[in-house]
Design an enzyme around this catalytic site. Structure first.
Site, short mmCIF file in Angstrom:
data_model
loop_
_atom_site.label_atom_id
_atom_site.label_comp_id
_atom_site.label_asym_id
_atom_site.label_seq_id
_atom_site.Cartn_x
_atom_site.Cartn_y
_atom_site.Cartn_z
N ASP A 210 -4.88 7.76 -13.48
CA ASP A 210 -4.00 6.71 -12.97
C ASP A 210 -2.61 7.24 -12.67
O ASP A 210 -2.02 7.97 -13.47
CB ASP A 210 -3.85 5.59 -14.01
CG ASP A 210 -5.13 4.81 -14.25
OD1 ASP A 210 -5.04 3.70 -14.79
OD2 ASP A 210 -6.21 5.33 -13.90
N ASP B 175 -6.18 3.61 -9.00
CA ASP B 175 -4.95 3.03 -9.56
C ASP B 175 -3.72 3.77 -9.07
O ASP B 175 -2.91 4.30 -9.84
CB ASP B 175 -5.02 2.97 -11.09
CG ASP B 175 -5.75 1.73 -11.58
OD1 ASP B 175 -5.67 1.40 -12.77
OD2 ASP B 175 -6.42 1.07 -10.75
N ASN C 229 -9.35 -0.26 -10.17
CA ASN C 229 -9.35 -1.73 -10.19
C ASN C 229 -8.08 -2.31 -9.59
O ASN C 229 -8.05 -3.48 -9.20
CB ASN C 229 -9.59 -2.28 -11.60
CG ASN C 229 -8.51 -1.87 -12.58
OD1 ASN C 229 -8.16 -0.70 -12.70
ND2 ASN C 229 -7.96 -2.84 -13.31
N HIS C 230 -7.03 -1.52 -9.47
CA HIS C 230 -5.82 -2.02 -8.84
C HIS C 230 -5.85 -1.90 -7.32
O HIS C 230 -4.94 -2.40 -6.64
CB HIS C 230 -4.58 -1.31 -9.41
CG HIS C 230 -4.17 -1.87 -10.74
ND1 HIS C 230 -3.09 -2.71 -10.90
CD2 HIS C 230 -4.72 -1.75 -11.96
CE1 HIS C 230 -2.98 -3.06 -12.17
NE2 HIS C 230 -3.97 -2.49 -12.85
N HIS D 38 -8.32 4.71 -16.18
CA HIS D 38 -8.29 3.27 -16.46
C HIS D 38 -7.56 2.86 -17.74
O HIS D 38 -7.14 1.71 -17.87
CB HIS D 38 -9.73 2.72 -16.47
CG HIS D 38 -9.86 1.23 -16.43
ND1 HIS D 38 -9.10 0.41 -15.64
CD2 HIS D 38 -10.71 0.40 -17.09
CE1 HIS D 38 -9.48 -0.84 -15.81
NE2 HIS D 38 -10.46 -0.89 -16.68
N ASP E 279 0.84 -0.38 -8.13
CA ASP E 279 1.21 -1.35 -9.17
C ASP E 279 1.92 -0.69 -10.34
O ASP E 279 1.72 0.49 -10.64
CB ASP E 279 -0.02 -2.10 -9.73
CG ASP E 279 -0.49 -3.21 -8.80
OD1 ASP E 279 -1.64 -3.67 -8.96
OD2 ASP E 279 0.30 -3.60 -7.91
N ARG E 280 2.74 -1.49 -11.00
CA ARG E 280 3.45 -1.11 -12.23
C ARG E 280 4.65 -0.20 -11.97
O ARG E 280 5.75 -0.48 -12.42
CB ARG E 280 2.51 -0.42 -13.25
CG ARG E 280 1.24 -1.17 -13.54
CD ARG E 280 1.42 -2.13 -14.66
NE ARG E 280 0.17 -2.69 -15.15
CZ ARG E 280 0.09 -3.82 -15.86
NH1 ARG E 280 1.18 -4.50 -16.15
NH2 ARG E 280 -1.07 -4.25 -16.28
N HIS F 272 -0.31 4.85 -10.76
CA HIS F 272 0.44 3.59 -10.83
C HIS F 272 1.85 3.71 -10.28
O HIS F 272 2.82 3.31 -10.93
CB HIS F 272 0.47 3.07 -12.27
CG HIS F 272 -0.77 2.34 -12.66
ND1 HIS F 272 -1.25 1.27 -11.94
CD2 HIS F 272 -1.62 2.51 -13.68
CE1 HIS F 272 -2.37 0.84 -12.50
NE2 HIS F 272 -2.63 1.57 -13.56
N ARG G 84 -10.17 -7.03 -22.13
CA ARG G 84 -9.55 -7.25 -20.82
C ARG G 84 -9.94 -8.60 -20.24
O ARG G 84 -9.18 -9.20 -19.47
CB ARG G 84 -9.96 -6.17 -19.82
CG ARG G 84 -9.41 -4.79 -20.13
CD ARG G 84 -9.85 -3.83 -19.06
NE ARG G 84 -9.63 -2.45 -19.40
CZ ARG G 84 -8.57 -1.74 -19.01
NH1 ARG G 84 -7.63 -2.29 -18.28
NH2 ARG G 84 -8.47 -0.46 -19.36
N HIS H 91 -13.59 5.28 -11.92
CA HIS H 91 -12.32 4.81 -12.48
C HIS H 91 -12.50 4.21 -13.88
O HIS H 91 -11.77 4.57 -14.81
CB HIS H 91 -11.68 3.77 -11.57
CG HIS H 91 -10.40 3.23 -12.11
ND1 HIS H 91 -9.23 3.97 -12.13
CD2 HIS H 91 -10.10 2.06 -12.72
CE1 HIS H 91 -8.27 3.26 -12.70
NE2 HIS H 91 -8.77 2.09 -13.06
#
Lengths: 181, 395
Positions: free
Chosen positions: B98, B132, B164-165, B296, B135-136, B100, B268, B217
């Site tokens: 990831d 991923d 998943n993002h 992940h 995001d973030r 991000h 989750r 992922h």
């Protein structure tokens, strides 16, 4: 020798080097925090778990629905699920046998372990689900209402969010370069 | 070896509408177009691929407009469409977890361990990214556009799979959409965000390295028993298509440690699962695999082993969200399938960075000081105290 060729193996020297170059970490000497969330017999989560208030109901629900949904191959493991299923922070059966006071070397001063905190952080799925159920992204979701009621449904034909994406009106001709900041 | 993708054939196509139900119209061409579409990905690489020198721009206005985003996505989409859902790769490969939007970490990893360029090591080693990208973090746009540009430049050597993002539902809420709007303006931003998400539906979903290491992922969840099940997924595919295989692939996690076997609910969310080391063993045996590499989950050392080393969690963003203080790692899979983790440790944050703003501090205080309190991660084979079962790496 074809079986031997290309066997995954670890570079032990590199691993040793990484291990030896780790920064020194302070060992906690304070008494262990006896934080052991207890699950009542009826499956509801103890109110002591105040950190997870906002998702307690969802978790209890989630446990029930996941238990119903997940096809376990071994019957014995599913029987064990009851008392421990909601106990995310405590991950060892052995620890449960020891009672509420078990060794948890990853607890910080507030009583939250790295695992618990990570779990609280990874709430994306729940947030999206919450928004779908509230229908906050698009106004028109008549088609989806029936499906939205099922908490455990993965069969939503279209989520409100992604439907919103598809339905976004994109005007012909891109706005000129002097767009809004 | 390294083939340059010619975009000549796309010149006429690039003006076409992207075929969707709702007829996503293509933006009109700007009057003063400096560069032809063929040069776009090169322009992006020359602007962004600065392993040693990249600095977060003070002016947050993104340097691409939505037209260019459209061109970029279209070109990348054409490539992804031709790829199988499960990529077939050969060692050596460098694998990234990831990111991000933490573009600075990507640059650091490139700087320390080699970067994908003919001036770097792309002629010797492939690159695989496990999703991923957005995001973030504060630089989702740099991260995704550079990786797409690299894919266009080195289509056979740079590989991207889906996290998943990479889904509109998620990245509408966790930073990417906001960043697009903030940095491109509302109209351009929403258009670009929409376009990226259409592209994401084409991303491959897994990769096999030498048919012995599988990479995805999330994980194998409850539904995945054979690689063929993944191969059968047809793209483009949306996250709400109802595919349990897709949900498991992008969302599932291993159980908390090796002593927890079978399947457990995943915190989750409802319907998601965690899978035990027995699942890993069975899956690997059935599919003649030796290792699962997945991402992940943030892990303190950037990588973390599970199921006696049959599964590795990989995470490349250091000091995740500005507070986790975790190391970031990549895995170098060598020719003999030797697996070598490479780490970067978190830098102390600058005084005025967004990551250390008061709001962020209050929200993410939970991850602070963990590296001080956490005991050393034992590695495989090292003697362990009997009671230390809480460590994930206990084997």
């Amino acid at each position: 020798m074809t079986g031997k060729k290309g066997r995954v193996r670890w570079d032990e020297d590199n691993l040793g080097e990484i291990e030896s170059n780790k920064p020194v970490r302070q060992k906690i000497t304070e008494p262990k925090t006896p934080y052991h969330p207890m699950i009542d017999d009826d499956g509801s989560v103890s109110p002591r778990r105040s950190h997870f208030d906002d998702c307690v109901d969802q978790h209890a629900e989630a446990i029930q629905s996941a238990l119903n949904n997940v096809g376990y191959e071994e019957g014995s493991s599913s029987e064990k699920m009851g008392p421990e299923s909601g106990d995310w922070a405590s991950s060892e059966d052995e620890a449960d046998a020891m009672g509420p006071y078990y060794e948890d070397s990853e607890t910080d001063s507030s009583g939250m372990s790295f695992r618990e905190q990570r779990k609280a952080h990874y709430d994306e799925f729940l947030k999206v689900r919450e928004l779908r159920q509230k229908g906050s992204l698009i106004e028109d979701e008549d088609d989806d209402d029936a499906e939205m009621d099922k908490d455990d449904s993965l069969q939503d034909s279209s989520s409100s969010l992604s439907a919103g994406v598809k339905d976004i009106e994109i005007e012909e001709g891109r706005p000129n370069g002097a767009g809004k900041p | 070896m390294v083939r340059q993708l010619s975009l000549d054939q796309f010149e006429n196509e690039s003006r076409r509408m992207i075929p969707t139900n709702n007829d996503l119209s293509y933006p009109a061409k700007k009057f003063t177009r400096q560069k032809s579409p063929q040069g776009l990905h090169k322009k992006i690489i020359s602007t962004l691929l600065k392993p040693r020198n990249w600095k977060a721009p003070a002016n947050r206005r993104f340097f691409l407009d939505s037209y260019e985003v459209g061109e970029l996505c279209y070109a990348a989409e054409q490539i992804f469409m031709q790829e199988p859902t499960v990529l077939q790769l050969k060692a050596p490969v460098k694998v990234f977890g990831d990111l991000h939007g933490q573009f600075g970490d990507l640059m650091r990893l490139f700087d320390e361990y080699g970067f994908p360029s003919t001036a770097g090591d792309i002629t010797y080693i492939d690159y695989l990214f496990l999703g991923d990208y957005v995001d973030r973090g504060q630089h989702s746009l740099e991260t995704i556009t550079l990786l797409l540009a690299l894919k266009i430049e080195y289509p056979d050597n740079v590989h991207l799979i889906r996290g998943n993002h990479e889904a509109a539902d998620i990245n509408a809420l966790f930073g990417f959409r906001i960043e697009c709007i903030e940095r491109m303006g509302e109209n351009d931003g929403i258009w670009a965000w929409t376009r990226f998400n259409q592209l994401f539906n084409y991303l491959p979903l897994a990769a096999l390295i030498e048919k012995k290491i599988i990479c995805m992922h999330g994980g194998i969840g409850r539904s995945i028993h054979s690689v063929e099940q993944i191969e059968k997924l047809e793209r483009p595919i949306t996250m709400d298509a109802g595919s349990i295989v897709l949900m498991d692939l992008l969302w599932s996690d291993p159980t908390e440690n090796d002593s927890i076997e079978g399947l457990r609910p995943n915190a989750r969310g409802p319907g998601l699962v965690t899978f035990g080391p027995d699942r890993v063993t069975d899956f690997c045996k059935k599919n003649k695999l030796q290792l699962i590499i997945r991402a992940h989950e943030c892990v303190m050392d950037g990588f973390e082993r599970f199921a006696q080393g049959q599964l590795i969690t990989l995470f490349s963003a250091t000091n995740y969200c500005g507070t986790a203080n975790n190391a970031g790692a990549i895995l170098v899979v060598g020719r003999g399938l030797v697996v070598v983790p490479k780490l970067i440790h978190p830098l102390p944050p600058p005084l005025q960075s967004p990551e250390t703003s008061p709001e962020r501090y209050v929200e993410d205080k939970w991850m602070q000081e963990l590296n001080i309190q956490r005991p050393p991660t034992p590695t495989r084979g090292r003697p362990q105290p009997d009671h230390d079962r809480s460590s994930l790496a206990y084997i």
